[in-house]
Structure formats: C-alpha cells, structure tokens
Scaffold this motif. Structure first.
Motif, mmCIF file in Angstrom:
data_model
loop_
_atom_site.group_PDB
_atom_site.id
_atom_site.type_symbol
_atom_site.label_atom_id
_atom_site.label_comp_id
_atom_site.label_asym_id
_atom_site.label_seq_id
_atom_site.Cartn_x
_atom_site.Cartn_y
_atom_site.Cartn_z
ATOM 1 N N PRO A 26 32.739 34.745 35.474
ATOM 2 C CA PRO A 26 32.997 35.875 36.475
ATOM 3 C C PRO A 26 33.703 35.541 37.825
ATOM 4 O O PRO A 26 32.855 34.384 38.246
ATOM 5 C CB PRO A 26 31.937 36.046 35.950
ATOM 6 N N GLY A 34 34.464 39.195 33.858
ATOM 7 C CA GLY A 34 35.019 39.833 35.371
ATOM 8 C C GLY A 34 36.060 38.432 35.223
ATOM 9 O O GLY A 34 36.857 38.687 36.003
ATOM 10 N N ASN A 85 35.604 42.022 43.632
ATOM 11 C CA ASN A 85 34.748 41.794 42.449
ATOM 12 C C ASN A 85 35.807 43.591 42.553
ATOM 13 O O ASN A 85 36.159 44.012 41.326
ATOM 14 C CB ASN A 85 33.994 42.066 41.775
ATOM 15 N N MET A 98 38.226 44.282 39.227
ATOM 16 C CA MET A 98 36.815 45.787 38.237
ATOM 17 C C MET A 98 37.881 46.377 37.477
ATOM 18 O O MET A 98 37.902 48.031 36.515
ATOM 19 C CB MET A 98 35.889 45.905 38.453
#
Length: 410
Positions: free
Chosen positions: A163, A230, A326, A330
């Motif tokens: 991630p 992620g 991020n 996402m």
C-alpha cells in the motif's frame, strides 16, 4: 568503595541490554526517525506511580539519545520521564512498541559518553540488518526509487506491491515467507520515501514504470504480482499492461474501485473524504491532519504494526503528498483494465474486513475471467501485512498450480 564498584559491575549487563533494546527498536523503525518532522517523544512506561522515586536523570537520557542518533544518522527523539500532554499517534505508536520502564531509562542514564560510544559500537555492529538487498534505480521518466530484493535469482519472480505510504519493513514477515521459494522484489513510492521531485506530481504510470525498471534491471521476463490493500490497483494496471509477462496475480484485501456501484466501507468513505477535503483547502487540511494525529487512529492495530501505519503523518508536507497520491488510488476506476488481464487471478478477502469492503472483492471476481475468490469468514484487514501464514501459503499454492499451465491453450 568496593560496594560502589560492585554495584557498577552489576549494572553493566542491564545497561547494555537496555541499550540493545533501544537500538533494535530504532533500527526497526529507522525511516520514521529520518523524516524531518517534529521530534518524536519517548517517555516512561510506568507500572506504579512510586517508580517515579527511582533515580533517573532526564537530561542524561537525552544526551544518550543525542549520541545514539548521531551514530545512526537519525533525528534525535526527546525523552521526558512522564508521558507529556498532547501526545500524538506517532509518539504513542513508538512507545507502545518500545515499552521502556523506569528501570530501563535509569540504566541508560548511568552511561557516560566514553562507555556509551564503546558499547554503541558493539551493539550496532552486532545488529543483523533487515536482510534485504537494495539498489537505487531510475525509471524511464527520470524518477529515482529504491528497489528491495531477496531470494535465489534462479527462482520464479514475485513483485510485491505494498500500500501507498508503508515502509517495506512493515511486510518483513510476509516477504520472509515468500523469498524461501521465490526471488522477491518490491519498492516504496518514491514520491513519499524520496525527496520531493520539483514540478512533478505522482501518477499511476510512475509505479508501473518502477515495476518495469525492476524487471529490466534484474532481467525478468515473467513475474507473479501480489498486491495488498492499496497496492492492488497498481498490481491490476501493471498486469493489464504487461499482459503475458504476468503469470499470476493475487489481490489481498484490495482497496479497489470499479465505478459508482463499488461498495465502500464506512471507514473508506470517511477517510477518502478527509483526503479529498485536505486537497481543496489548506486550513481544512491542517485541521484534518491534527485530527489524524489522534492516538485513536491506532485502535485495534498491533503494537509492532502501529509505527508502520503512521509514516505518512510524520509531517504535514508528507501528509499532503500522501493525500494527493492515495485519494487517486482509492478512486482509480479499474473497469477498463479488467478485460485486459491475461493471467490467473487469486482474490482474497474476508467477510468482516472493515477497511476494504469484501463486496468489492466479490464484484472483482465476477468481472474477471480465470479469477478464483477466496473469501474467509473472519480475518483482520491488517493480518495480511503482519504476515498471515494462511494467506501466503494460499498464494504460493496458487502460483505453483498455475505457473506451469500454458495460458495460450486456455
């Protein structure tokens, strides 16, 4: 006089044991102490209030920390006897794993500079490093990054996609399991773990180029991709671009998005809202940043894992870089990439994952040919990071089963 000498001799083993423990913790979480941020605060783990009566020199402890930090090229943490007011999740995470009681700090405070430097040399030289070789590489677009690798070069290659924002050390247990049978490569996001690149913002292409550069450097024509949380969107896009070069793909509790119908947990909705709001207004961003520094962030996270999940909060500037990267990961719509996948695909999740919605893994399995869904009834999201033996045995079994199949004859 003899009693004083005897007492000093008795204390020597305790002093060096305390030093070893401290150095071991600092080494395990080295990247946290190398970020230019406010000083991390260390404090005493008290079991009884009357322990405060024992002898402990706060000033001497800070001098010891200064000398140790200079040796390890880190920013020196600061020590206070009692837990200070307003400690944030960074301070709490480190102290939860350190757990230094009053006696241990007291032993450290007994060091003079000459003794400390001698013992420090012994302790640091005796420490075994993480055990991963590393090399600095540069992508085709000129982005420098560090690649970590381990295993026999003759073995099949795994590229491990972690991630965003997590140091490679967080996955040491998982990677240790994998390297026994495979040549394992991984990397850290260069926009978070290297100096900011002037005039450049991260894009998905940057991480894909990191994978391609590792393959080029290590002369790998075929790989097995493993994405965690992620890291799964990056792994899927890489597999779609690399086509037949990716033999198998594994998604572990993937934080993925496939359009507006993708289910999201309450956690993801709130966290994504924080990141997106932070990018719109600096005043709001600073308020959210302070909110995310609350020790409540660590609720339900194991002591050893806690310091690894707070790397991106070590400074406001680092948090803003993380929010930019991020928030894209996402919400990166993978729909157009799924039909391009040309490898066997293992999808792992659990019914009670409260961070990455299990429903999105089910949806992914429905949309991708040749995928196998393994939905466990119970498993914590963070178990995968902590080296969940069941998960990595399942992945390795999947690799061994599929790698010999001729994909062209499916």
């Amino acid at each position: 006089m003899n009693k004083i000498i005897d007492k000093k001799k008795e204390m020597e083993p305790q002093k060096i044991e305390s030093l070893k423990k401290l150095i071991s913790i600092l080494t395990s979480y080295l990247k946290l102490f190398r970020v230019e941020s406010q000083h991390i605060k260390l404090y005493t783990c008290l079991s009884k209030l009357d322990e405060i009566k024992k002898q402990c020199d706060e000033t001497k402890c800070n001098q010891v920390l200064q000398i140790i930090s200079a040796k390890m090229y880190i920013h020196a943490p600061t020590f206070t006897i009692l837990k200070p007011k307003g400690t944030n999740c960074i301070d709490v995470a480190i102290n939860r794993v350190l757990k230094f009681d009053y006696a241990e700090w007291s032993y450290l405070s007994q060091y003079n500079e000459v003794e400390l430097k001698l013992d420090l040399e012994k302790v640091v030289s005796a420490l075994s490093p993480m055990g991963w070789d590393q090399v600095d590489l540069t992508t085709q677009s000129g982005v420098r990054f560090t690649a970590y690798y381990k295993g026999e070069p003759v073995n099949d290659t795994i590229v491990f996609v972690a991630p965003c924002g997590m140091p490679v050390e967080a996955f040491s247990l998982a990677l240790e399991k994998l390297h026994e049978k495979y040549f394992v490569m991984t990397w850290e996001n260069p926009f978070l773990f290297h100096s900011k690149i002037p005039g450049r913002e991260w894009s998905m292409t940057d991480d894909i180029q990191c994978i391609k550069e590792m393959m080029r450097y290590f002369k790998r024509s075929n790989i097995h991709l493993i994405g965690v949380c992620g890291g799964v969107p990056i792994a899927i896009v890489a597999a779609a671009e690399l086509k037949e070069q990716v033999v198998t793909l594994s998604s572990c509790h993937g934080d993925i998005y496939m359009g507006i119908d993708s289910p999201m947990t309450s956690y993801k909705k709130q966290f994504l809202s924080f990141l997106q709001s932070s990018l719109q207004n600096e005043t709001i961003a600073r308020e959210i940043y302070e909110l995310l520094l609350d020790p409540a962030l660590l609720f339900g996270v194991s002591d050893t894992l806690a310091p690894y999940i707070i790397y991106q909060y070590l400074s406001f500037e680092l948090y803003m870089r993380y929010a930019s990267i991020n928030s894209v990961l996402m919400t990166f719509d993978l729909s157009d990439y799924l039909d391009e996948l040309n490898c066997h695909f293992l999808i792992i999740s659990s019914e009670d994952d409260r961070i990455a919605h299990p429903g999105v893994s089910k949806l992914l399995s429905e949309k991708v040919k040749y995928s196998v869904l393994w939905m466990r009834p119970h498993a914590e999201h963070h178990n995968v990071i902590a080296g969940d033996a069941e998960v990595y045995e399942k992945i390795m079994s999947s690799i061994e089963y599929y790698k010999s199949l001729d994909l062209k004859n499916r």
